[in-house]
Design a protein around this motif. Structure first.
Motif, PDB file in Angstrom:
ATOM      1  N   VAL A 172      -4.736  -2.545  -7.610  1.00  0.00           N
ATOM      2  CA  VAL A 172      -4.051  -1.396  -7.028  1.00  0.00           C
ATOM      3  C   VAL A 172      -3.060  -0.870  -8.048  1.00  0.00           C
ATOM      4  N   GLU A 173      -3.175   0.409  -8.345  1.00  0.00           N
ATOM      5  CA  GLU A 173      -2.299   1.050  -9.324  1.00  0.00           C
ATOM      6  C   GLU A 173      -1.581   2.224  -8.675  1.00  0.00           C
ATOM      7  N   LEU A 174      -0.570   2.723  -9.379  1.00  0.00           N
ATOM      8  CA  LEU A 174       0.156   3.908  -8.938  1.00  0.00           C
ATOM      9  C   LEU A 174      -0.459   5.105  -9.657  1.00  0.00           C
ATOM     10  N   ARG A 175      -1.274   5.855  -8.952  1.00  0.00           N
ATOM     11  CA  ARG A 175      -2.040   6.953  -9.548  1.00  0.00           C
ATOM     12  C   ARG A 175      -1.736   8.274  -8.858  1.00  0.00           C
ATOM     13  N   PRO A 176      -1.927   9.388  -9.584  1.00  0.00           N
ATOM     14  CA  PRO A 176      -1.894  10.689  -8.900  1.00  0.00           C
ATOM     15  C   PRO A 176      -3.125  10.835  -8.025  1.00  0.00           C
ATOM     16  N   LEU A 177      -3.115  11.807  -7.121  1.00  0.00           N
ATOM     17  CA  LEU A 177      -4.307  12.077  -6.324  1.00  0.00           C
ATOM     18  C   LEU A 177      -5.465  12.370  -7.272  1.00  0.00           C
ATOM     19  N   THR A 210       0.810  -1.214   0.000  1.00  0.00           N
ATOM     20  CA  THR A 210       0.000   0.000   0.000  1.00  0.00           C
ATOM     21  C   THR A 210       0.845   1.266   0.000  1.00  0.00           C
ATOM     22  N   ILE A 211       2.115   1.150   0.370  1.00  0.00           N
ATOM     23  CA  ILE A 211       2.939   2.353   0.536  1.00  0.00           C
ATOM     24  C   ILE A 211       3.251   3.033  -0.792  1.00  0.00           C
ATOM     25  N   PRO A 212       3.736   2.339  -1.846  1.00  0.00           N
ATOM     26  CA  PRO A 212       3.976   3.043  -3.115  1.00  0.00           C
ATOM     27  C   PRO A 212       2.740   3.751  -3.684  1.00  0.00           C
ATOM     28  N   PRO A 213       1.536   3.147  -3.668  1.00  0.00           N
ATOM     29  CA  PRO A 213       0.370   3.896  -4.143  1.00  0.00           C
ATOM     30  C   PRO A 213       0.075   5.142  -3.314  1.00  0.00           C
ATOM     31  N   TYR A 214       0.219   5.035  -1.989  1.00  0.00           N
ATOM     32  CA  TYR A 214      -0.048   6.195  -1.154  1.00  0.00           C
ATOM     33  C   TYR A 214       1.000   7.291  -1.392  1.00  0.00           C
ATOM     34  N   THR A 243       8.516   4.118 -10.834  1.00  0.00           N
ATOM     35  CA  THR A 243       7.919   2.861 -11.282  1.00  0.00           C
ATOM     36  C   THR A 243       7.976   1.766 -10.223  1.00  0.00           C
ATOM     37  N   PHE A 244       8.811   1.927  -9.223  1.00  0.00           N
ATOM     38  CA  PHE A 244       8.973   0.941  -8.146  1.00  0.00           C
ATOM     39  C   PHE A 244       9.326  -0.438  -8.705  1.00  0.00           C
ATOM     40  N   GLU A 245      10.083  -0.451  -9.788  1.00  0.00           N
ATOM     41  CA  GLU A 245      10.660  -1.697 -10.294  1.00  0.00           C
ATOM     42  C   GLU A 245      12.034  -1.831  -9.660  1.00  0.00           C
ATOM     43  N   ILE A 246      12.148  -2.701  -8.688  1.00  0.00           N
ATOM     44  CA  ILE A 246      13.360  -2.766  -7.888  1.00  0.00           C
ATOM     45  C   ILE A 246      14.433  -3.526  -8.641  1.00  0.00           C
ATOM     46  N   PRO A 247      15.616  -2.919  -8.814  1.00  0.00           N
ATOM     47  CA  PRO A 247      16.675  -3.576  -9.583  1.00  0.00           C
ATOM     48  C   PRO A 247      17.112  -4.878  -8.947  1.00  0.00           C
ATOM     49  N   ALA A 248      17.273  -5.890  -9.784  1.00  0.00           N
ATOM     50  CA  ALA A 248      17.652  -7.216  -9.292  1.00  0.00           C
ATOM     51  C   ALA A 248      19.142  -7.468  -9.407  1.00  0.00           C
ATOM     52  N   ALA A 249      19.879  -6.524  -9.958  1.00  0.00           N
ATOM     53  CA  ALA A 249      21.293  -6.771 -10.225  1.00  0.00           C
ATOM     54  C   ALA A 249      22.123  -6.890  -8.958  1.00  0.00           C
ATOM     55  N   PHE A 250      21.558  -6.463  -7.814  1.00  0.00           N
ATOM     56  CA  PHE A 250      22.333  -6.513  -6.577  1.00  0.00           C
ATOM     57  C   PHE A 250      22.263  -7.878  -5.909  1.00  0.00           C
ATOM     58  N   PHE A 257       9.038  -9.116  -3.577  1.00  0.00           N
ATOM     59  CA  PHE A 257       8.415  -8.502  -2.406  1.00  0.00           C
ATOM     60  C   PHE A 257       7.617  -7.261  -2.814  1.00  0.00           C
ATOM     61  N   VAL A 258       8.187  -6.457  -3.695  1.00  0.00           N
ATOM     62  CA  VAL A 258       7.470  -5.290  -4.212  1.00  0.00           C
ATOM     63  C   VAL A 258       6.662  -5.743  -5.422  1.00  0.00           C
ATOM     64  N   PRO A 259       5.356  -5.550  -5.419  1.00  0.00           N
ATOM     65  CA  PRO A 259       4.544  -6.048  -6.530  1.00  0.00           C
ATOM     66  C   PRO A 259       4.780  -5.255  -7.804  1.00  0.00           C
ATOM     67  N   SER A 260       4.430  -5.846  -8.896  1.00  0.00           N
ATOM     68  CA  SER A 260       4.451  -5.172 -10.186  1.00  0.00           C
ATOM     69  C   SER A 260       3.067  -4.572 -10.393  1.00  0.00           C
ATOM     70  N   TYR A 261       2.990  -3.255 -10.289  1.00  0.00           N
ATOM     71  CA  TYR A 261       1.688  -2.585 -10.379  1.00  0.00           C
ATOM     72  C   TYR A 261       1.248  -2.444 -11.836  1.00  0.00           C
ATOM     73  N   PRO A 262      -0.066  -2.620 -12.103  1.00  0.00           N
ATOM     74  CA  PRO A 262      -1.162  -2.891 -11.180  1.00  0.00           C
ATOM     75  C   PRO A 262      -1.149  -4.326 -10.667  1.00  0.00           C
ATOM     76  N   ALA A 263      -1.620  -4.516  -9.417  1.00  0.00           N
ATOM     77  CA  ALA A 263      -1.603  -5.831  -8.798  1.00  0.00           C
ATOM     78  C   ALA A 263      -2.835  -5.993  -7.922  1.00  0.00           C
ATOM     79  N   TYR A 264      -3.324  -7.218  -7.835  1.00  0.00           N
ATOM     80  CA  TYR A 264      -4.365  -7.515  -6.867  1.00  0.00           C
ATOM     81  C   TYR A 264      -3.752  -7.596  -5.472  1.00  0.00           C
TER      82      TYR A 264
END
Length: 351
Positions: free
Chosen positions: A79-84, A7-11, A325-332, A62-69
């Motif tokens: 749940v999507e990443l939207r402006p207010l 819920t944190i990235p959408p908020y 985009t909250f796409e967390i890099p996997a290279a680490f 752990f971080v979902p790929s939005y939009p996600a149920y």
């Protein structure tokens, strides 16, 4: 933990889409809820540590790929990443809505095979997910009670891993140290009540509004007062200037940014910084609780990264603005220590 974090990235996206000096009421409501989601995340980490688990917010997926149920059993929204916007607030109300299954047998619902991503589901019933967030926690509580009845050593986790109330302040509730079944159940029931108002109605015993009703204020245009009916707030009016926001692209992806552009670099750098935030939380929940205060501050230090994106139009998007985009890099890899700290270079990270 994945549910609370999701819920944190959408908020945050809605919060940082608000243009400066505008929509102070909406900004305050969203910020308070985001901080309390961090409290919920901490409480769940305490429960997990108390039964010998290991919180890891850096694991792949752990971080979902939005939009996600979300695992609340509903199929009418993702749940999507939207402006207010009215659409964003409607989604927030759906996330937090107080709903109880008609009976215990109805807590689990079968996941539709429609190809849409599901954030989480029952680990013990394949293809099943939960009727609501409140029922999700009710099922966990029932599971803990059943296991504890057969295993007196269930709560044998290291007490040193517990985050105490001295390490977190949110204004709405306090951290509960979990050492046994009773404290675990209190922590989980608190989360459900603060989010949905499931047990205590609009306000809790301390006069705090549940998250669902905080968001309903934005829809109804008025603050709740103690004693108000759920759909009839009688407090001072509040207004939302829906146009005073940056119209960011909904659920933007790195692939939306022109290759090699400054916006692409800013989006990638933000994702690296966000992973560093998750690394800090993981350390806090694994024996370094003093870092939690830094992590809460870091959540809002991401403002600069947000602003680099949301204040700039995204080429080829009909006037929409960019957004994280909250796409967390996997290279680490899986080692939290391997991730660069916020603000360090992301050179060499691939999409």
């Amino acid at each position: 933990m994945a549910l609370e974090h999701a819920t944190i990235p959408p908020y945050l996206t809605a919060y940082y889409s608000i243009q400066p000096t505008t929509n102070s009421d909406a900004a305050h409501i969203i910020r308070v809820v985001a901080v309390e989601e961090m409290l919920h995340l901490t409480l769940v980490a305490n429960v997990l540590n108390a039964i010998g688990g290991r919180p890891d917010l850096t694991r792949p997926g752990f971080v979902p790929s939005y939009p996600a149920y979300l695992p609340d059993g509903e199929t009418d929204f993702t749940v999507e990443l939207r402006p207010l916007s009215p659409e964003a607030v409607e989604t927030f109300c759906k996330i937090e809505r107080p709903r109880q299954a008609p009976n215990a047998d109805a807590r689990l619902l079968r996941t539709p095979d429609d190809g849409n991503p599901v954030l989480a589901f029952s680990p013990t019933a394949e293809g099943m997910r939960y009727y609501s967030i409140g029922e999700f926690y009710a099922e966990i509580i029932e599971g803990l009670e059943r296991v504890a009845a057969d295993d007196p050593k269930l709560f044998s986790g290291d007490p040193a891993l517990q985050v105490g109330p001295e390490y977190f302040y949110s204004g709405g509730g306090a951290v509960i140290v979990v050492s046994d079944l009773d404290s675990a159940c209190r922590a989980l029931r608190f989360i459900a009540a603060q989010g949905e108002g499931l047990d205590s109605g609009v306000h809790d015993a301390d006069g705090e509004l549940a998250h669902y009703y905080r968001f309903r204020q934005l829809q109804l245009g008025r603050y709740y007062q103690v004693g108000d009916a759920p759909d009839a707030p009688s407090g001072p009016p509040l207004s939302v200037a829906w146009d005073d926001v940056y119209k960011v692209k909904v659920s933007a992806r790195l692939a939306d940014y022109p290759a090699g552009s400054e916006l692409a670099r800013a989006a990638l750098d933000f994702n690296v910084a966000y992973r560093a935030f998750l690394v800090l939380l993981t350390k806090a929940f694994n024996g370094r609780p003093g870092l939690l205060q830094d992590a809460v501050c870091d959540m809002f230090r991401l403002r600069d990264g947000f602003n680099l994106l949301v204040r700039n139009p995204l080429p080829g998007s009909d006037g929409l603005h960019a957004a994280p985009t909250f796409e967390i890099p996997a290279a680490f890899g899986a080692d939290p220590e391997a991730a660069p700290a916020a603000g360090e270079s992301a050179q060499g990270v691939t999409r």
